[in-house]
Scaffold this motif. Structure first.
Motif, PDB file in Angstrom:
ATOM      1  N   GLY A 164      -6.891  -5.912 -14.488  1.00  0.00           N
ATOM      2  CA  GLY A 164      -5.916  -4.864 -14.216  1.00  0.00           C
ATOM      3  C   GLY A 164      -5.659  -4.724 -12.741  1.00  0.00           C
ATOM      4  N   PHE A 165      -4.734  -3.839 -12.413  1.00  0.00           N
ATOM      5  CA  PHE A 165      -4.421  -3.592 -11.016  1.00  0.00           C
ATOM      6  C   PHE A 165      -3.808  -2.208 -10.882  1.00  0.00           C
ATOM      7  CE2 PHE A 165      -0.293  -4.568 -12.574  1.00  0.00           C
ATOM      8  CZ  PHE A 165       0.640  -4.060 -11.675  1.00  0.00           C
ATOM      9  N   ARG A 166      -3.855  -1.695  -9.666  1.00  0.00           N
ATOM     10  CA  ARG A 166      -3.121  -0.483  -9.327  1.00  0.00           C
ATOM     11  C   ARG A 166      -2.420  -0.715  -8.009  1.00  0.00           C
ATOM     12  NH1 ARG A 166      -2.637   3.951  -6.502  1.00  0.00           N
ATOM     13  NH2 ARG A 166      -4.497   3.732  -5.218  1.00  0.00           N
ATOM     14  N   ALA A 167      -1.111  -0.660  -8.054  1.00  0.00           N
ATOM     15  CA  ALA A 167      -0.324  -0.880  -6.841  1.00  0.00           C
ATOM     16  C   ALA A 167      -0.415   0.335  -5.935  1.00  0.00           C
ATOM     17  CB  ALA A 167       1.126  -1.145  -7.206  1.00  0.00           C
ATOM     18  N   PRO A 168      -0.512   0.129  -4.623  1.00  0.00           N
ATOM     19  CA  PRO A 168      -0.447   1.279  -3.719  1.00  0.00           C
ATOM     20  C   PRO A 168       0.910   1.948  -3.868  1.00  0.00           C
ATOM     21  CG  PRO A 168      -0.213  -0.785  -2.500  1.00  0.00           C
ATOM     22  CD  PRO A 168      -0.603  -1.158  -3.899  1.00  0.00           C
ATOM     23  N   THR A 169       0.920   3.270  -3.911  1.00  0.00           N
ATOM     24  CA  THR A 169       2.195   3.965  -4.044  1.00  0.00           C
ATOM     25  C   THR A 169       2.939   3.919  -2.711  1.00  0.00           C
ATOM     26  OG1 THR A 169       1.461   6.161  -3.357  1.00  0.00           O
ATOM     27  CG2 THR A 169       1.065   5.538  -5.657  1.00  0.00           C
ATOM     28  N   ILE A 170       4.246   4.055  -2.804  1.00  0.00           N
ATOM     29  CA  ILE A 170       5.036   4.055  -1.576  1.00  0.00           C
ATOM     30  C   ILE A 170       4.684   5.276  -0.728  1.00  0.00           C
ATOM     31  CG2 ILE A 170       7.007   5.287  -2.571  1.00  0.00           C
ATOM     32  CD1 ILE A 170       7.234   2.253  -0.204  1.00  0.00           C
ATOM     33  N   GLY A 171       4.255   6.366  -1.401  1.00  0.00           N
ATOM     34  CA  GLY A 171       3.812   7.543  -0.672  1.00  0.00           C
ATOM     35  C   GLY A 171       2.552   7.275   0.127  1.00  0.00           C
ATOM     36  N   GLN A 172       1.595   6.569  -0.481  1.00  0.00           N
ATOM     37  CA  GLN A 172       0.355   6.253   0.232  1.00  0.00           C
ATOM     38  C   GLN A 172       0.625   5.359   1.431  1.00  0.00           C
ATOM     39  OE1 GLN A 172      -1.668   4.629  -3.160  1.00  0.00           O
ATOM     40  NE2 GLN A 172      -2.909   6.476  -3.459  1.00  0.00           N
ATOM     41  N   SER A 173       1.625   4.504   1.330  1.00  0.00           N
ATOM     42  CA  SER A 173       1.934   3.582   2.417  1.00  0.00           C
ATOM     43  C   SER A 173       2.689   4.250   3.560  1.00  0.00           C
ATOM     44  CB  SER A 173       2.768   2.405   1.887  1.00  0.00           C
ATOM     45  OG  SER A 173       2.043   1.637   0.956  1.00  0.00           O
ATOM     46  N   MET A 174       3.422   5.345   3.256  1.00  0.00           N
ATOM     47  CA  MET A 174       4.335   5.882   4.259  1.00  0.00           C
ATOM     48  C   MET A 174       4.102   7.352   4.622  1.00  0.00           C
ATOM     49  SD  MET A 174       5.921   3.127   4.808  1.00  0.00           S
ATOM     50  CE  MET A 174       6.962   3.806   6.085  1.00  0.00           C
ATOM     51  N   VAL A 175       3.190   8.032   3.956  1.00  0.00           N
ATOM     52  CA  VAL A 175       3.068   9.475   4.144  1.00  0.00           C
ATOM     53  C   VAL A 175       2.521   9.847   5.514  1.00  0.00           C
ATOM     54  CG1 VAL A 175       0.714   9.685   3.263  1.00  0.00           C
ATOM     55  CG2 VAL A 175       2.329  11.584   2.950  1.00  0.00           C
TER      56      VAL A 175
END
Length: 860
Positions: A575-586
């Motif tokens: 499985g995987f969990r993609a980093p959210t765009i919020g986590q990358s840019m907040v």
């Protein structure tokens, strides 16, 4: 071979399956009660109604007993027969492996509480509504008690329980079938679809302490949508008062003892926040538009205003407001330097009267907040959370025999932050006291096409279940600036006064922006009855993300019917969990307690921001997991029992780093690079792929029904053991955070429920067990007292819930009950005098004590 059907698949076999509201448990993770079972003539027959679920396999639905992976089914009545009103608390009450705690003074976590399934963070659980992916909340959990730090999961508290037909919980990794996030499992909320009837529910309650008053009204109605459809609508409105389980802080008490009569008692409140208003609306529509073709649409709108406590600002020591040397001298601003310098006022060895007299003698051009707010101040932090979603599509059967489902969905979550009773210190006496600090918005759009069919294959004794699908998904995260005063650099900033609304500075225009990412995916799944007693499923999924590339995941399951009474099952998957765009840019600034330094402002910045890069930040990559599980199912007459072991290894887990201190040398270097706000922060956090974990555990469920005491009695025992080990981590993760990840939740939780149904009278008694756990109080960041740590090693607790219901007639029934009947509380907080919290703030059992309630139901 055209008419072959599988003995393990009731849908394919043509067995008539009823989806009813029976609450007798067939498969559960939580001591589900049977208190709402209708008084049927043949109660045992009703217990034998099979529950059909759509999670666990992307092919044809099947009964929970035939699933190769553990699936729990919670009926709507299970949620109705509870004291708590919030969906997260309701889920925690009936599923031991689902944990949620109160979040007092935890910034945005107070607005949307993080929940943990199988010891993993909220965004490791995929949430569906009617089988469609639910959008994430805009709230990012910056302060999540270690385990949930930095997570961004869906907000299930917007779902009113009265809207639900049932809830399905897949306790197994399913990323190969559903995509990102399905590491701990999948939760599917199925909405009511009746075309007639309805219900109205009024609930009220209060804690034994006399606070936390609850006022709630809910309603549901089913309407015909032409002769071939339904339109089902549900709504809920709730208000609840705050609670306080506080004692006076040691520093505030010392100030009061020194003569400061302006100090409040308690100066800082620890308790559940106030829900000023909480409105929810759900709709579910279905219409047969042609033979074997159905149009569907469902959606929601919700809005709530939540306001909680915050940290006390000490009138002698708070940096940037009252003193910049730890309380030795008072911070005094010169508003007109042409009139001369301002005197120094020493605080050392002075009582309140002496300091007050010295302040009163200051020249008019010399300003100190001690004259404006001599008792300090305690902000109130809150936000308005707005959530909306709409999904629609058409599904049915093609002439070729393929079942299809074409859908489109849109979801939006917004949180508009505010902070009251605070100041922008740099503005001096001109400061407002209340601020709107900006908002986050999360938007998601998706288009899905799914197909499945039973296909005859010569070498198999039964038809092969084939499923596949495509998905296109767009994520958008937006940051909106706060009002000008919330981030303004006032005239006193150059003299050491803090900038922005104290405690939660507003988002600046430079922080604002809209950030978007798209991804696309395809999956296939095959399910085969290899023999009359053995079934296997194989699934594979390919997914490509705009920012970090592609990932492929696989899953295999098997189920062996050893005898009529006993079956074995198991699964293995990646499985995987993609980093959210919020986590990358907040971007965000929070006030937190730091060992040895008190309250300081820390920034959370994108991992690619220059400040983050200086302290080790790197672009985020996906988490990757390997899930293994195996277990057994026993069915002997009225006894149903399951036991399942799981092992989840997650590499490159995404979380917030521990706060990285910015040294004077760091700040000088950053200012030289043009990073103008480098001097505003004591430290920086960022999201990082920084540690690996292994989580393992056992779920045990046993249910037994019998005729006793003139009615039907159901016994339900459920227990969960979960243990997490941090296998390796970088220096960005401190030892206290490691301890919280490993031991911040009870390793053992369980419940034993006895429910009785005698027709017009029914009820239940449930005993709950919460095992030992650890709390790093106030996120001190250290395990040892000598290192200024505030560790709490807390013992196990047991609570008792009871409810009794009387059926007045075919329309009305009334219920009385109590959660935590004996008013149990966690071990008292040994560090209570530091910040004023009477009890540990992360206790899963809660710290408010007993809650009694009454409920009136009207059905039509």
């Amino acid at each position: 071979m055209k008419n072959r059907t599988s003995p393990l698949n009731p849908v394919a076999a043509g067995i008539k399956i009823a989806l009813t509201g029976s609450t007798v448990l067939l498969m559960a993770a939580a001591g589900f009660t049977a208190q709402a079972q209708e008084a049927a003539t043949d109660k045992k027959a009703e217990e034998n109604v099979e529950k059909i679920v759509v999670v666990g396999s992307r092919g044809a639905p099947r009964s929970v007993g035939d699933s190769a992976v553990p699936v729990d089914v919670i009926s709507a009545d299970e949620f109705t027969s509870q004291g708590p009103s919030d969906m997260m608390t309701l889920m925690s009450s009936v599923v031991p492996s689902f944990n949620v705690n109160s979040q007092p003074i935890n910034d945005a976590s107070t607005l949307v509480r993080p929940a943990n399934l199988r010891g993993l963070p909220p965004d490791s659980t995929l949430v569906l509504v009617n089988g469609k992916r639910r959008h994430r909340s805009a709230v990012i959990t910056f302060l999540g008690s270690g385990l949930s730090d930095g997570s961004q999961g869906p907000d299930i508290s917007v779902i009113p329980s009265i809207a639900l037909k049932q809830v399905e919980i897949l306790r197994d990794g399913a990323a190969a079938q559903y995509g990102s996030d399905a590491i701990a499992g999948v939760i599917n909320f199925r909405l009511k679809d009746a075309n007639e009837g309805g219900a109205v529910e009024i609930k009220t309650g209060q804690h034994y302490e006399g606070d936390g008053d609850l006022r709630q009204i809910s309603a549901n109605i089913g309407l015909p949508f032409s002769d071939n459809g339904f339109a089902n609508f549900s709504t809920e409105f709730k208000q609840s008062d705050p609670t306080s389980r506080s004692v006076q802080r040691g520093d505030a008490g010392a100030l009061a003892a020194n003569g400061n009569t302006q100090i409040q008692n308690p100066a800082q409140v620890w308790g559940s926040p106030e829900f000023k208003r909480d409105f929810k609306l759900f709709g579910n529509i279905g219409l047969e538009v042609a033979k074997n073709k159905e149009f569907y649409m469902f959606g929601n709108f919700a809005e709530r205003d939540v306001e909680g406590g915050f940290y006390f600002r000490n009138p002698q020591t708070r940096g940037g407001v009252y003193s910049n040397d730890g309380g030795s001298t008072l911070l005094i601003g010169n508003t007109d330097s042409t009139k001369g310098a301002c005197p120094t006022i020493s605080l050392t060895g002075k009582n309140y009267s002496q300091v007050s007299s010295a302040v009163s003698a200051l020249p008019a051009h010399c300003f100190t907040f001690f004259s404006m707010l001599p008792g300090g101040f305690t902000p109130k932090f809150g936000g308005i959370v707005t959530d909306a979603a709409l999904a629609s599509g058409i599904k049915g059967e093609l002439d070729s025999g393929w079942n299809f489902d074409l859908s489109s969905s849109y979801g939006r979550s917004e949180v508009d932050f505010y902070i009251k009773n605070t100041i922008n210190a740099s503005m001096g006496s001109a400061t407002p006291r209340d601020f709107k600090t900006g908002k986050y918005v999360q938007q998601e759009q998706a288009v899905n096409y799914d197909m499945n069919k039973m296909i005859d294959v010569e070498f198999l004794p039964y038809p092969l279940a084939v499923a596949g699908g495509l998905e296109y998904h767009i994520d958008t995260f937006e940051i909106y600036a706060g009002d000008k005063d919330s981030f303004q650099v006032g005239p006193l900033a150059s003299q050491g006064f803090g900038i922005g609304s104290n405690g939660f500075p507003g988002f600046k225009p430079d922080d604002a922006g809209s950030f978007t990412r798209y991804n696309y995916a395809g999956y296939v799944e095959f399910g085969a009855e290899v023999t009359e007693t053995f079934r296997t499923d194989l699934a594979a999924r390919f997914e490509n993300y705009e920012d970090f590339g592609s990932t492929s995941n696989f899953k295999a399951t098997g189920r062996l019917q050893v005898s009529d009474e006993f079956a074995l099952r198991g699964a293995a998957s990646t499985g995987f969990r993609a980093p959210t765009i919020g986590q990358s840019m907040v971007r965000n600034v929070t006030t937190s307690f730091t060992a040895g330094k008190g309250l300081v402002d820390n920034a959370t910045l994108p991992p690619t921001h220059p400040i983050s890069v200086l302290k080790g930040g790197k672009p985020l990559t996906p988490e990757e997991s390997v899930n293994l599980s195996f277990g057994g199912v026993v069915e002997i007459d009225d006894l149903y029992m399951t036991v399942d072991y799981f092992n989840i290894a997650v590499d490159d887990r995404i979380s917030q780093s521990s706060s990285q201190e910015l040294t004077p040398a760091d700040i000088t270097a950053l200012l030289a690079l043009g990073v103008s706000d480098a001097s505003s922060y004591a430290g920086v956090k960022y999201f990082t792929n920084d540690f690996d974990t292994t989580t393992q555990g056992v779920d045990f469920v046993a249910n037994y029904g019998l005729d006793a005491m003139g009615g039907r009695t159901t016994l339900a025992l459920a227990a969960n053991w979960t243990s997490t080990t941090v296998d390796n981590h970088s220096s960005n993760i401190n030892e206290a955070k490691v301890k919280q990840i490993e031991d911040g939740l009870p390793h053992v939780r369980g419940s034993f429920t006895v429910s009785q149904n005698n027709g017009d009278i029914r009820g239940y008694v449930r005993l709950n067990y919460f095992g030992n756990y650890f709390e790093d109080h106030a996120d001190s960041g250290a395990l040892r007292v000598e290192d200024d740590g505030l560790p709490l090693f807390l013992g196990s607790e047991m609570t008792l819930d009871v409810e009794a219901t009387y059926v007045i007639d075919e329309n009305f029934e009334v219920s009385l009950g109590a959660n935590n009947l004996l008013d149990e509380t966690p071990d008292e907080n040994r560090w209570a005098d530091v910040l004023g919290a009477q009890y540990p703030t992360t206790a899963v059992m809660g710290f408010n004590g007993g809650f009694y309630y009454g409920r009136l139901n009207y059905k039509f």
